[in-house]
Design an enzyme around this catalytic site. Structure first.
Site, PDB file in Angstrom:
ATOM      1  CG  HIS A   1      -0.581   5.186  -1.207  1.00 29.40           C
ATOM      2  ND1 HIS A   1      -1.388   4.115  -0.952  1.00 29.40           N
ATOM      3  CD2 HIS A   1       0.627   4.670  -1.552  1.00 29.40           C
ATOM      4  CE1 HIS A   1      -0.696   2.994  -1.131  1.00 29.40           C
ATOM      5  NE2 HIS A   1       0.521   3.300  -1.486  1.00 29.40           N
TER       6      HIS A   1
ATOM      7  CG  HIS B   1      -3.801   1.587   0.505  1.00 32.53           C
ATOM      8  ND1 HIS B   1      -3.925   2.427  -0.583  1.00 32.53           N
ATOM      9  CD2 HIS B   1      -4.040   0.347   0.036  1.00 32.53           C
ATOM     10  CE1 HIS B   1      -4.212   1.733  -1.662  1.00 32.53           C
ATOM     11  NE2 HIS B   1      -4.292   0.464  -1.326  1.00 32.53           N
TER      12      HIS B   1
HETATM   13  S1  FES Z   1      -4.655   5.661  -1.762  1.00 32.08           S
HETATM   14 FE1  FES Z   1      -4.741   6.630   0.126  1.00 32.08          FE
HETATM   15  S2  FES Z   1      -3.610   5.425   1.421  1.00 32.08           S
HETATM   16 FE2  FES Z   1      -3.465   4.430  -0.461  1.00 32.08          FE
END
Ligand code: FES
Length: 329
Positions: A256, A276
């Protein structure tokens, strides 16, 4: 003009909205217009030039701050001064030196009266003064715009050289040992059932002995989770033999925005990203099953050397970490 006026050669020539004697004098006019107070015009001129010079000073300050390595607060301050001074200069210029009402071109009889000739002479002489003043304003405006443009060239330097393959490759390759954070090679039995170990590619202790000097950013990008799940990982297409002795290896960087994925739920075989809450299925190629991440954690093909130490069999299946502009695998 009415039809009867047009038929009468003696009728005075005028313009729309004008009386037969020509356009009415403006109620207010430019500071350097005919009949203007020369002291007021001078003050207005100085105010405009001051705005432009302040802008120039801001742009020079901005360039100096960039040149010395940058400092966000100072950059913002000088940029505000450069843009504010430029805006102030142009606003004052338009308010004090531009006509404030629609300009109409009067049509006069061809033969000018003595009075008109005198007025034209006055205006022409006044015009010489206006042109001289405009030169000063144009020059200071050009200086301010040029200085700001030059200062804004400096951020281009911060784009720096392109990273090349740096974002797509890590030091992993066939035969590179996996080591712990304190640089100890790892045996398969070092990872317990349902256990997780963070490992890195081994780099030479002496940079002189390495084929190329170790690059710390590559070490950070290549942190890896070595996991021994209690279930059997389902090999992805074309990845038979990428696991060894029940061990599977995935990049530790969340796809992500790159947080370290450090929470392993052994009973569900899920890796959880604390940032997140993206969740990856370890038995299914670290495929994301929840959260904002859309790409699996890149898998590292691993094997054992003759002495039982874990080695890489190649680089990651994809660039580790979040996406970037020309990611193509
Ligand atoms: S950095 Fe892993 S869910 Fe956002």
């Amino acid at each position: 003009m009415t039809g009867s006026d047009a038929d009468d050669p003696e009728a005075p020539r005028g313009c729309l909205g004008c009386s037969g004697d020509g356009p009415p004098p403006p109620a207010t006019g430019p500071a350097d217009g005919p009949g203007a107070d020369p002291h007021a015009a001078r003050r207005a001129e100085v105010a405009v030039a001051t705005g432009f010079l302040a802008s120039t000073a801001g742009a020079i300050g901005l360039a100096v701050v960039y040149w010395r390595g940058g400092q966000p607060q100072l950059e913002g301050l000088f940029l505000a001064l450069a843009l504010g001074g430029l805006g102030l200069g142009f606003v004052l210029w338009s308010r004090r030196f531009m006509p404030h009402q629609p300009v109409v071109e009067a049509r006069h009889p061809i033969a000018s009266t003595e009075e008109e000739i005198d007025r034209f002479r006055d205006e022409f002489e006044q015009g010489e003064v206006i042109l001289t003043r405009r030169k000063l304003l144009v020059r200071t405006a050009g200086l301010a715009v040029g200085a700001l443009g030059a200062a804004l060239l400096f951020p281009l330097r911060s784009l720096g050289p392109r990273p090349g393959k740096g974002l797509k490759e890590t030091p992993y390759g066939r035969g590179v040992y996996l080591v712990t954070a304190d640089n100890q090679r790892v045996r398969a039995e070092d990872v317990n059932r349902d256990g997780v170990l963070t490992v890195f590619p081994e780099v030479a202790a002496d940079p002189e002995e390495a084929e190329e000097p170790p690059r710390p950013e590559h070490q950070a990008d290549s942190s890896t989770l070595l996991i021994r799940p209690s279930g059997t990982p389902r090999p992805q297409r074309g990845r038979d033999g990428w696991t060894v002795d029940g061990l599977v290896a995935y990049s530790k960087l969340c796809t992500h925005v790159g947080c370290p994925v450090g929470l392993y739920q052994a009973d569900t075989h899920l890796l959880l990203c604390p940032c997140h809450q993206s969740t990856f299925d370890v038995l299914d190629g670290a495929r994301p099953v929840f959260g904002p991440a859309t790409r699996p954690l890149p898998q590292l093909p691993i094997g054992l050397d003759a002495e039982g130490y874990v080695v890489a069999e190649g680089d990651f299946a994809a660039p580790p970490g979040p996406g970037f502009w020309d990611r193509d695998r």
